[in-house]
Scaffold this motif. Structure first.
Motif, PDB file in Angstrom:
ATOM      1  N   LEU A   1      56.052  39.134  54.376  1.00 58.11           N
ATOM      2  CA  LEU A   1      54.593  39.089  54.490  1.00 58.11           C
ATOM      3  C   LEU A   1      54.040  40.509  54.440  1.00 58.11           C
ATOM      4  O   LEU A   1      54.517  41.395  55.168  1.00 58.11           O
ATOM      5  CB  LEU A   1      54.172  38.421  55.798  1.00 58.11           C
ATOM      6  N   HIS A   2      53.054  40.733  53.579  1.00 59.37           N
ATOM      7  CA  HIS A   2      52.449  42.065  53.459  1.00 59.37           C
ATOM      8  C   HIS A   2      51.690  42.377  54.741  1.00 59.37           C
ATOM      9  O   HIS A   2      50.760  41.665  55.109  1.00 59.37           O
ATOM     10  CB  HIS A   2      51.497  42.102  52.264  1.00 59.37           C
ATOM     11  N   GLY A   3      52.108  43.408  55.451  1.00 51.86           N
ATOM     12  CA  GLY A   3      51.473  43.803  56.707  1.00 51.86           C
ATOM     13  C   GLY A   3      52.404  43.675  57.900  1.00 51.86           C
ATOM     14  O   GLY A   3      52.149  44.241  58.949  1.00 51.86           O
ATOM     15  N   VAL A   4      53.463  42.907  57.735  1.00 48.35           N
ATOM     16  CA  VAL A   4      54.427  42.745  58.827  1.00 48.35           C
ATOM     17  C   VAL A   4      55.580  43.707  58.579  1.00 48.35           C
ATOM     18  O   VAL A   4      56.221  43.673  57.541  1.00 48.35           O
ATOM     19  CB  VAL A   4      54.949  41.294  58.903  1.00 48.35           C
ATOM     20  N   GLY A   5      55.814  44.574  59.562  1.00 53.66           N
ATOM     21  CA  GLY A   5      56.865  45.572  59.432  1.00 53.66           C
ATOM     22  C   GLY A   5      57.830  45.526  60.591  1.00 53.66           C
ATOM     23  O   GLY A   5      57.788  44.611  61.420  1.00 53.66           O
ATOM     24  N   PRO A   6      58.684  46.530  60.688  1.00 58.14           N
ATOM     25  CA  PRO A   6      59.704  46.561  61.746  1.00 58.14           C
ATOM     26  C   PRO A   6      59.122  46.552  63.160  1.00 58.14           C
ATOM     27  O   PRO A   6      59.695  45.943  64.067  1.00 58.14           O
ATOM     28  CB  PRO A   6      60.463  47.862  61.491  1.00 58.14           C
ATOM     29  N   LYS A   7      57.991  47.217  63.350  1.00 53.26           N
ATOM     30  CA  LYS A   7      57.388  47.255  64.686  1.00 53.26           C
ATOM     31  C   LYS A   7      56.939  45.860  65.110  1.00 53.26           C
ATOM     32  O   LYS A   7      57.222  45.417  66.224  1.00 53.26           O
ATOM     33  CB  LYS A   7      56.195  48.201  64.722  1.00 53.26           C
ATOM     34  N   ALA A   8      56.249  45.156  64.220  1.00 55.17           N
ATOM     35  CA  ALA A   8      55.783  43.807  64.534  1.00 55.17           C
ATOM     36  C   ALA A   8      56.960  42.871  64.786  1.00 55.17           C
ATOM     37  O   ALA A   8      56.925  42.057  65.717  1.00 55.17           O
ATOM     38  CB  ALA A   8      54.912  43.269  63.408  1.00 55.17           C
ATOM     39  N   ILE A   9      58.007  43.006  63.983  1.00 55.98           N
ATOM     40  CA  ILE A   9      59.207  42.174  64.168  1.00 55.98           C
ATOM     41  C   ILE A   9      59.811  42.435  65.542  1.00 55.98           C
ATOM     42  O   ILE A   9      60.190  41.500  66.255  1.00 55.98           O
ATOM     43  CB  ILE A   9      60.250  42.456  63.066  1.00 55.98           C
TER      44      ILE A   9
ATOM     45  N   SER B   1      49.757  32.456  72.745  1.00 56.39           N
ATOM     46  CA  SER B   1      49.227  33.227  71.624  1.00 56.39           C
ATOM     47  C   SER B   1      50.181  34.364  71.263  1.00 56.39           C
ATOM     48  O   SER B   1      51.154  34.612  71.952  1.00 56.39           O
ATOM     49  CB  SER B   1      47.847  33.779  71.962  1.00 56.39           C
ATOM     50  N   LEU B   2      49.891  35.029  70.187  1.00 55.92           N
ATOM     51  CA  LEU B   2      50.748  36.132  69.738  1.00 55.92           C
ATOM     52  C   LEU B   2      50.691  37.285  70.735  1.00 55.92           C
ATOM     53  O   LEU B   2      49.645  37.547  71.335  1.00 55.92           O
ATOM     54  CB  LEU B   2      50.305  36.583  68.355  1.00 55.92           C
ATOM     55  N   PRO B   3      51.786  38.008  70.910  1.00 55.29           N
ATOM     56  CA  PRO B   3      51.835  39.071  71.926  1.00 55.29           C
ATOM     57  C   PRO B   3      50.995  40.280  71.541  1.00 55.29           C
ATOM     58  O   PRO B   3      50.738  40.530  70.360  1.00 55.29           O
ATOM     59  CB  PRO B   3      53.321  39.432  71.981  1.00 55.29           C
ATOM     60  N   LYS B   4      50.590  41.023  72.559  1.00 55.74           N
ATOM     61  CA  LYS B   4      49.888  42.291  72.318  1.00 55.74           C
ATOM     62  C   LYS B   4      50.886  43.285  71.741  1.00 55.74           C
ATOM     63  O   LYS B   4      52.076  43.186  71.981  1.00 55.74           O
ATOM     64  CB  LYS B   4      49.322  42.848  73.624  1.00 55.74           C
ATOM     65  N   GLY B   5      50.385  44.257  70.994  1.00 53.74           N
ATOM     66  CA  GLY B   5      51.262  45.269  70.429  1.00 53.74           C
ATOM     67  C   GLY B   5      51.514  45.067  68.954  1.00 53.74           C
ATOM     68  O   GLY B   5      52.072  45.936  68.294  1.00 53.74           O
ATOM     69  N   ILE B   6      51.118  43.898  68.451  1.00 53.24           N
ATOM     70  CA  ILE B   6      51.257  43.653  67.015  1.00 53.24           C
ATOM     71  C   ILE B   6      50.013  44.227  66.348  1.00 53.24           C
ATOM     72  O   ILE B   6      48.891  43.979  66.793  1.00 53.24           O
ATOM     73  CB  ILE B   6      51.373  42.151  66.714  1.00 53.24           C
ATOM     74  N   GLY B   7      50.193  44.995  65.298  1.00 54.68           N
ATOM     75  CA  GLY B   7      49.073  45.623  64.609  1.00 54.68           C
ATOM     76  C   GLY B   7      48.180  44.607  63.900  1.00 54.68           C
ATOM     77  O   GLY B   7      48.590  43.483  63.605  1.00 54.68           O
ATOM     78  N   LYS B   8      46.965  45.035  63.621  1.00 52.86           N
ATOM     79  CA  LYS B   8      46.004  44.147  62.957  1.00 52.86           C
ATOM     80  C   LYS B   8      46.463  43.691  61.569  1.00 52.86           C
ATOM     81  O   LYS B   8      46.262  42.531  61.228  1.00 52.86           O
ATOM     82  CB  LYS B   8      44.635  44.803  62.903  1.00 52.86           C
ATOM     83  N   PRO B   9      47.080  44.567  60.760  1.00 53.58           N
ATOM     84  CA  PRO B   9      47.554  44.068  59.468  1.00 53.58           C
ATOM     85  C   PRO B   9      48.568  42.939  59.620  1.00 53.58           C
ATOM     86  O   PRO B   9      48.542  41.962  58.870  1.00 53.58           O
ATOM     87  CB  PRO B   9      48.191  45.302  58.823  1.00 53.58           C
ATOM     88  N   ALA B  10      49.462  43.056  60.604  1.00 54.28           N
ATOM     89  CA  ALA B  10      50.459  42.008  60.829  1.00 54.28           C
ATOM     90  C   ALA B  10      49.788  40.737  61.340  1.00 54.28           C
ATOM     91  O   ALA B  10      50.159  39.624  60.932  1.00 54.28           O
ATOM     92  CB  ALA B  10      51.517  42.484  61.822  1.00 54.28           C
ATOM     93  N   LEU B  11      48.788  40.885  62.210  1.00 58.89           N
ATOM     94  CA  LEU B  11      48.070  39.707  62.707  1.00 58.89           C
ATOM     95  C   LEU B  11      47.363  38.983  61.565  1.00 58.89           C
ATOM     96  O   LEU B  11      47.367  37.751  61.503  1.00 58.89           O
ATOM     97  CB  LEU B  11      47.059  40.112  63.788  1.00 58.89           C
ATOM     98  N   ARG B  12      46.757  39.761  60.661  1.00 59.12           N
ATOM     99  CA  ARG B  12      46.085  39.148  59.512  1.00 59.12           C
ATOM    100  C   ARG B  12      47.090  38.443  58.604  1.00 59.12           C
ATOM    101  O   ARG B  12      46.830  37.354  58.098  1.00 59.12           O
ATOM    102  CB  ARG B  12      45.298  40.197  58.732  1.00 59.12           C
ATOM    103  N   ALA B  13      48.247  39.057  58.405  1.00 62.66           N
ATOM    104  CA  ALA B  13      49.279  38.447  57.558  1.00 62.66           C
ATOM    105  C   ALA B  13      49.783  37.145  58.175  1.00 62.66           C
ATOM    106  O   ALA B  13      49.964  36.144  57.466  1.00 62.66           O
ATOM    107  CB  ALA B  13      50.436  39.422  57.360  1.00 62.66           C
ATOM    108  N   LEU B  14      50.001  37.148  59.475  1.00 59.21           N
ATOM    109  CA  LEU B  14      50.452  35.934  60.149  1.00 59.21           C
ATOM    110  C   LEU B  14      49.379  34.850  60.099  1.00 59.21           C
ATOM    111  O   LEU B  14      49.682  33.673  59.875  1.00 59.21           O
ATOM    112  CB  LEU B  14      50.850  36.241  61.590  1.00 59.21           C
TER     113      LEU B  14
END
Length: 101
Positions: free
Chosen positions: A75-83, A40-53
């Protein structure tokens, strides 16, 4: 007289707030911890990025590896931190994001 005492006693109980007793060791809300599958996707990714993915159909880390960094950033919600979190998780598994064509 007995009637008067019983009436006063009942009136006193009605005016008090009744509270629910909790079970020992609980803090009110149930625990929402779920076991995460290994892919599954790693912890630490924000909710907006999770929703975008999720809106892009991505729910596992190996699916993210098919995207380039530019595609993810679009993708709207995915930023440098999520990357950064995604890159670190992929590197830990010996994988990387797709290369730009």
């Amino acid at each position: 007289m007995l009637y008067l005492l019983m009436t006063l006693e009942l009136a006193g109980e009605a005016g008090r707030r009744r509270t629910r007793r909790r079970r020992p060791g609980t803090r009110g809300m149930p625990s929402r911890t779920k076991e995460r599958p290994e892919s599954s996707l790693p912890k630490g990714i924000g909710k907006p990025a999770l929703r975008a993915l999720a809106s892009a159909g991505v729910s596992r880390l190996d699916q993210v590896a098919q995207f380039t960094e530019a595609q993810l950033m679009a993708l709207h919600g995915v930023g440098p931190k999520a990357i950064g979190v995604i890159k670190a998780a992929l590197e830990a598994e010996g994988k990387s994001l797709a290369k730009d064509a």
